[in-house]
Design a protein around this motif. Structure first.
Motif, mmCIF file in Angstrom:
data_model
loop_
_atom_site.group_PDB
_atom_site.id
_atom_site.type_symbol
_atom_site.label_atom_id
_atom_site.label_comp_id
_atom_site.label_asym_id
_atom_site.label_seq_id
_atom_site.Cartn_x
_atom_site.Cartn_y
_atom_site.Cartn_z
ATOM 1 N N ASN A 9 0.882 -1.179 0.000
ATOM 2 C CA ASN A 9 0.000 0.000 0.000
ATOM 3 C C ASN A 9 0.912 1.219 0.000
ATOM 4 O O ASN A 9 1.506 1.543 1.022
ATOM 5 C CB ASN A 9 -0.898 -0.022 1.249
ATOM 6 N N LYS A 11 0.138 4.238 -0.197
ATOM 7 C CA LYS A 11 -0.471 5.428 0.420
ATOM 8 C C LYS A 11 -0.233 6.636 -0.506
ATOM 9 O O LYS A 11 -0.294 6.472 -1.720
ATOM 10 C CB LYS A 11 0.073 5.612 1.838
ATOM 11 N N HIS A 94 -9.467 1.319 4.968
ATOM 12 C CA HIS A 94 -8.180 1.446 5.678
ATOM 13 C C HIS A 94 -8.373 2.376 6.879
ATOM 14 O O HIS A 94 -9.138 3.339 6.809
ATOM 15 C CB HIS A 94 -7.114 1.999 4.725
ATOM 16 N N GLU A 96 -6.690 4.696 8.001
ATOM 17 C CA GLU A 96 -6.437 6.124 7.731
ATOM 18 C C GLU A 96 -7.660 6.770 7.091
ATOM 19 O O GLU A 96 -7.964 7.939 7.354
ATOM 20 C CB GLU A 96 -5.184 6.263 6.843
ATOM 21 N N GLU A 166 -5.362 -5.078 10.647
ATOM 22 C CA GLU A 166 -4.321 -4.091 10.914
ATOM 23 C C GLU A 166 -4.579 -3.409 12.255
ATOM 24 O O GLU A 166 -5.414 -2.486 12.325
ATOM 25 C CB GLU A 166 -4.318 -3.027 9.820
ATOM 26 N N ALA A 170 -0.096 -0.429 15.359
ATOM 27 C CA ALA A 170 1.090 -1.047 14.743
ATOM 28 C C ALA A 170 1.400 -0.457 13.369
ATOM 29 O O ALA A 170 2.382 -0.830 12.741
ATOM 30 C CB ALA A 170 0.880 -2.551 14.618
ATOM 31 N N ILE A 171 0.561 0.488 12.895
ATOM 32 C CA ILE A 171 0.739 1.011 11.535
ATOM 33 C C ILE A 171 1.760 2.141 11.529
ATOM 34 O O ILE A 171 1.564 3.168 12.174
ATOM 35 C CB ILE A 171 -0.607 1.492 10.949
ATOM 36 N N GLY A 211 0.833 -3.978 9.546
ATOM 37 C CA GLY A 211 1.318 -3.145 10.657
ATOM 38 C C GLY A 211 2.791 -3.410 10.886
ATOM 39 O O GLY A 211 3.151 -4.399 11.521
ATOM 40 N N SER A 212 3.623 -2.525 10.294
ATOM 41 C CA SER A 212 5.080 -2.622 10.461
ATOM 42 C C SER A 212 5.654 -3.973 10.022
ATOM 43 O O SER A 212 6.583 -4.491 10.635
ATOM 44 C CB SER A 212 5.477 -2.294 11.911
ATOM 45 N N VAL A 213 5.092 -4.528 8.931
ATOM 46 C CA VAL A 213 5.694 -5.728 8.345
ATOM 47 C C VAL A 213 6.911 -5.297 7.524
ATOM 48 O O VAL A 213 6.874 -4.292 6.809
ATOM 49 C CB VAL A 213 4.683 -6.495 7.448
ATOM 50 N N LEU A 231 -0.397 -6.803 4.321
ATOM 51 C CA LEU A 231 -0.646 -5.497 3.686
ATOM 52 C C LEU A 231 0.432 -4.583 4.248
ATOM 53 O O LEU A 231 0.481 -4.347 5.454
ATOM 54 C CB LEU A 231 -2.050 -5.000 4.033
ATOM 55 N N VAL A 232 1.292 -4.106 3.363
ATOM 56 C CA VAL A 232 2.524 -3.452 3.811
ATOM 57 C C VAL A 232 2.590 -2.017 3.315
ATOM 58 O O VAL A 232 2.438 -1.763 2.118
ATOM 59 C CB VAL A 232 3.764 -4.219 3.283
ATOM 60 N N GLY A 234 5.058 1.203 4.587
ATOM 61 C CA GLY A 234 6.421 1.741 4.450
ATOM 62 C C GLY A 234 7.395 0.823 3.725
ATOM 63 O O GLY A 234 8.128 1.263 2.827
HETATM 64 O O1 LIG Z 1 -1.743 -0.516 4.626
HETATM 65 C C1 LIG Z 1 -0.716 -0.714 5.256
HETATM 66 C C2 LIG Z 1 -0.650 -0.476 6.674
HETATM 67 O O2 LIG Z 1 -1.218 0.735 7.017
HETATM 68 C C3 LIG Z 1 0.652 -0.764 7.314
HETATM 69 O O3 LIG Z 1 1.581 0.287 7.153
HETATM 70 P P1 LIG Z 1 3.086 0.060 7.641
HETATM 71 O O4 LIG Z 1 3.552 -1.208 6.990
HETATM 72 O O5 LIG Z 1 3.825 1.269 7.171
HETATM 73 O O6 LIG Z 1 3.038 -0.085 9.137
#
Ligand SMILES: O=C[C@H](O)COP(=O)(O)O
Length: 250
Positions: A9, A11, A94, A96, A166, A170-171, A211-213, A231-232, A234
């Motif tokens: 993702n 974003k 999501h 967000e 998610e 942890a996101i 979440g922070s994968v 679902l990743v 960053g």
């Molecule tokens: O859609 C992805 C999630 O919001 C996880 O984001 P993250 O991998 O940056 O923690």
């Protein structure tokens, strides 16, 4: 047997040239037999990405859609428009969008129906806030969000959907849920699906953790009984890291 799915993702990151350059770098590498690889990008990147992944096994997803097919909804994009571009997936609900753009369980459900109406596979996000987790409400929150999202969907549609668990705390924080904790919640979500549609659908629906994968922890999540992918955010932005995520999901 469920096919694992790694979805990046992006974003609100990457211009069109950056998106094209990313695909050039990951082609052939972020493609592993038995693992589905999906990039969910900003709307502006979608036509270029659909073109760039032609001849590869990488699929393209959007990050949102409107629940109506057309109309006076300035600034919105419909499922019909996405499908017309050649997009296959769409993220719905999501956290967000729930937090900053007034997404509700009701609009999430309408968007699920819109996605299926146009042959898009939804990746629907559920998960609790930190205070809800601390109050012991994780499963309650997931139950409300999951049951609302699937309201009125057929068993065939439900089996096709992807759910992303998610935990909001942890996101993007670097604080990931332990693989065991994530698996416990995800197996609870699978039980919810079983309660709604029966065992066959519950065994087919794919449930990701998000979440922070990162490349360093993806294998641990994938080693759990009920986790079917990630679902990743960053860590999906850099080609090298995305390649390692997909390769680590095998
Ligand atoms: O859609 C992805 C999630 O919001 C996880 O984001 P993250 O991998 O940056 O923690």
């Amino acid at each position: 047997m469920r096919t694992p799915i790694i979805a990046g993702n992006w974003k609100m990151f990457k211009t069109v040239p950056e998106a094209k350059a990313f695909i050039e770098e990951v082609k052939g590498k972020a493609e592993v037999e038995g693992v589905e690889s999906v990039i969910c990008a900003p709307f502006t990147n979608l036509p270029a990405l659909v073109e760039a992944v032609k001849g590869t096994s990488i699929k393209i997803g959007a990050q949102n859609l409107h629940f109506e097919d057309n109309g006076a909804f300035t600034g919105e994009i419909s499922g019909e428009m996405l499908k017309g571009l050649g997009v296959d997936y769409v993220i719905i609900g999501h956290s967000e969008r729930r937090a900053y753009f007034a997404e509700t369980d009701e609009t999430v459900n309408k968007k699920m129906h819109a996605a299926f109406r146009h042959g898009l596979t939804p990746i629907v996000c559920v998960g609790e806030k930190l205070e809800e987790r601390e109050a012991g409400q994780t499963k309650d929150v997931c139950k409300v969000q999951t049951e609302a999202a699937f309201q009125g969907l057929s068993a065939d549609q439900a089996a096709e959907a992807v759910i992303a668990y998610e935990p909001i705390w942890a996101i993007g924080t670097g604080k990931s849920s332990t693989a065991q904790d994530a698996n416990e919640v995800i197996s609870y979500i699978r039980d919810l699906v079983k309660g709604m549609y029966g065992e066959d659908v519950a065994n087919k629906v794919r449930i990701q953790y998000g979440g922070s994968v990162k490349p360093e922890n993806v294998a641990e999540y994938m080693g759990q009984s009920d986790i079917d992918g990630a679902l990743v955010g960053g860590a999906s932005l850099q080609p090298a890291s995305y390649i390692q995520l997909v390769q680590g999901a095998k």
